[in-house]
Design a protein around this motif. Sequence first.
Motif, PDB file in Angstrom:
ATOM      1  N   ARG A 229       0.035   7.091  -5.264  1.00 33.34           N
ATOM      2  CA  ARG A 229      -1.028   6.491  -6.048  1.00 33.34           C
ATOM      3  C   ARG A 229      -0.670   5.128  -6.627  1.00 33.34           C
ATOM      4  N   SER A 230       0.552   4.690  -6.427  1.00 32.30           N
ATOM      5  CA  SER A 230       0.935   3.406  -6.997  1.00 32.30           C
ATOM      6  C   SER A 230       0.339   2.269  -6.160  1.00 32.30           C
ATOM      7  N   THR A 231       0.260   1.097  -6.763  1.00 32.44           N
ATOM      8  CA  THR A 231      -0.320  -0.048  -6.091  1.00 32.44           C
ATOM      9  C   THR A 231       0.644  -0.593  -5.052  1.00 32.44           C
ATOM     10  N   ALA A 232       0.161  -0.728  -3.838  1.00 39.81           N
ATOM     11  CA  ALA A 232       0.961  -1.251  -2.736  1.00 39.81           C
ATOM     12  C   ALA A 232       0.984  -2.780  -2.807  1.00 39.81           C
ATOM     13  N   PRO A 233       1.877  -3.437  -2.058  1.00 40.76           N
ATOM     14  CA  PRO A 233       1.946  -4.901  -2.074  1.00 40.76           C
ATOM     15  C   PRO A 233       0.626  -5.578  -1.702  1.00 40.76           C
ATOM     16  N   ASP A 234      -0.216  -4.899  -0.889  1.00 38.79           N
ATOM     17  CA  ASP A 234      -1.493  -5.498  -0.506  1.00 38.79           C
ATOM     18  C   ASP A 234      -2.603  -5.213  -1.508  1.00 38.79           C
ATOM     19  N   GLY A 235      -2.271  -4.530  -2.606  1.00 33.17           N
ATOM     20  CA  GLY A 235      -3.248  -4.258  -3.655  1.00 33.17           C
ATOM     21  C   GLY A 235      -3.926  -2.915  -3.543  1.00 33.17           C
ATOM     22  N   SER A 236      -3.694  -2.165  -2.453  1.00 39.12           N
ATOM     23  CA  SER A 236      -4.340  -0.870  -2.302  1.00 39.12           C
ATOM     24  C   SER A 236      -3.636   0.173  -3.172  1.00 39.12           C
ATOM     25  N   LYS A 237      -4.372   1.217  -3.530  1.00 40.20           N
ATOM     26  CA  LYS A 237      -3.817   2.285  -4.352  1.00 40.20           C
ATOM     27  C   LYS A 237      -4.032   3.612  -3.650  1.00 40.20           C
ATOM     28  N   GLY A 238      -3.027   4.053  -2.899  1.00 37.00           N
ATOM     29  CA  GLY A 238      -3.088   5.360  -2.257  1.00 37.00           C
ATOM     30  C   GLY A 238      -4.345   5.558  -1.444  1.00 37.00           C
ATOM     31  N   GLN A 239      -4.928   6.719  -1.530  1.00 38.63           N
ATOM     32  CA  GLN A 239      -6.120   7.034  -0.757  1.00 38.63           C
ATOM     33  C   GLN A 239      -7.355   7.210  -1.629  1.00 38.63           C
ATOM     34  N   ASP A 240      -7.302   6.829  -2.887  1.00 38.79           N
ATOM     35  CA  ASP A 240      -8.438   7.002  -3.781  1.00 38.79           C
ATOM     36  C   ASP A 240      -9.410   5.842  -3.604  1.00 38.79           C
ATOM     37  N   VAL A 241     -10.390   6.010  -2.714  1.00 37.14           N
ATOM     38  CA  VAL A 241     -11.314   4.911  -2.423  1.00 37.14           C
ATOM     39  C   VAL A 241     -12.291   4.656  -3.562  1.00 37.14           C
ATOM     40  N   HIS A 242     -12.327   5.541  -4.545  1.00 40.07           N
ATOM     41  CA  HIS A 242     -13.203   5.329  -5.693  1.00 40.07           C
ATOM     42  C   HIS A 242     -12.534   4.473  -6.771  1.00 40.07           C
ATOM     43  N   ASP A 243     -11.252   4.221  -6.613  1.00 42.92           N
ATOM     44  CA  ASP A 243     -10.524   3.357  -7.541  1.00 42.92           C
ATOM     45  C   ASP A 243     -10.909   1.909  -7.240  1.00 42.92           C
ATOM     46  N   PRO A 244     -11.420   1.162  -8.220  1.00 42.70           N
ATOM     47  CA  PRO A 244     -11.851  -0.208  -7.955  1.00 42.70           C
ATOM     48  C   PRO A 244     -10.734  -1.115  -7.455  1.00 42.70           C
ATOM     49  N   ASP A 245      -9.486  -0.771  -7.697  1.00 43.61           N
ATOM     50  CA  ASP A 245      -8.373  -1.590  -7.245  1.00 43.61           C
ATOM     51  C   ASP A 245      -7.797  -1.107  -5.919  1.00 43.61           C
ATOM     52  N   HIS A 246      -8.496  -0.221  -5.232  1.00 38.12           N
ATOM     53  CA  HIS A 246      -7.983   0.366  -4.000  1.00 38.12           C
ATOM     54  C   HIS A 246      -7.800  -0.682  -2.898  1.00 38.12           C
ATOM     55  N   GLY A 247      -8.732  -1.624  -2.781  1.00 35.34           N
ATOM     56  CA  GLY A 247      -8.605  -2.670  -1.774  1.00 35.34           C
ATOM     57  C   GLY A 247      -9.364  -2.377  -0.501  1.00 35.34           C
ATOM     58  N   VAL A 248     -10.067  -1.270  -0.421  1.00 37.86           N
ATOM     59  CA  VAL A 248     -10.824  -0.926   0.775  1.00 37.86           C
ATOM     60  C   VAL A 248     -12.288  -1.325   0.577  1.00 37.86           C
ATOM     61  N   ILE A 249     -12.935  -1.710   1.650  1.00 44.68           N
ATOM     62  CA  ILE A 249     -14.366  -2.004   1.595  1.00 44.68           C
ATOM     63  C   ILE A 249     -15.068  -0.740   2.065  1.00 44.68           C
ATOM     64  N   THR A 250     -15.816  -0.115   1.182  1.00 44.58           N
ATOM     65  CA  THR A 250     -16.478   1.142   1.516  1.00 44.58           C
ATOM     66  C   THR A 250     -17.862   0.872   2.083  1.00 44.58           C
ATOM     67  N   ALA A 251     -18.342   1.773   2.907  1.00 45.20           N
ATOM     68  CA  ALA A 251     -19.692   1.682   3.448  1.00 45.20           C
ATOM     69  C   ALA A 251     -20.642   2.338   2.457  1.00 45.20           C
TER      70      ALA A 251
END
Length: 78
Positions: free
Chosen positions: A37-59
Amino acid sequence: MAKTFDLSDLSEGELTVLINEATSLRQTRRESRDHERSTAPDGSKGQDVHDPDHGVITAPTPREVKEEGPAHGASGKA
């Protein structure tokens, strides 16, 4: 279904070692999950796509398209 183990033949010392090892393993697994769940170097946070800092673009969901689409020029008709 959870496994059951017959521990009746274990001595007090053996039970203590078993409990300590199981507790250590549980802690190791918890720490491993915490790292996911920690923030990766690219800004993503694990697999929690509901986290605003996740870094994924959701459909958007169909409901979101229906409710938000007209504000963006979509007619809602296919």
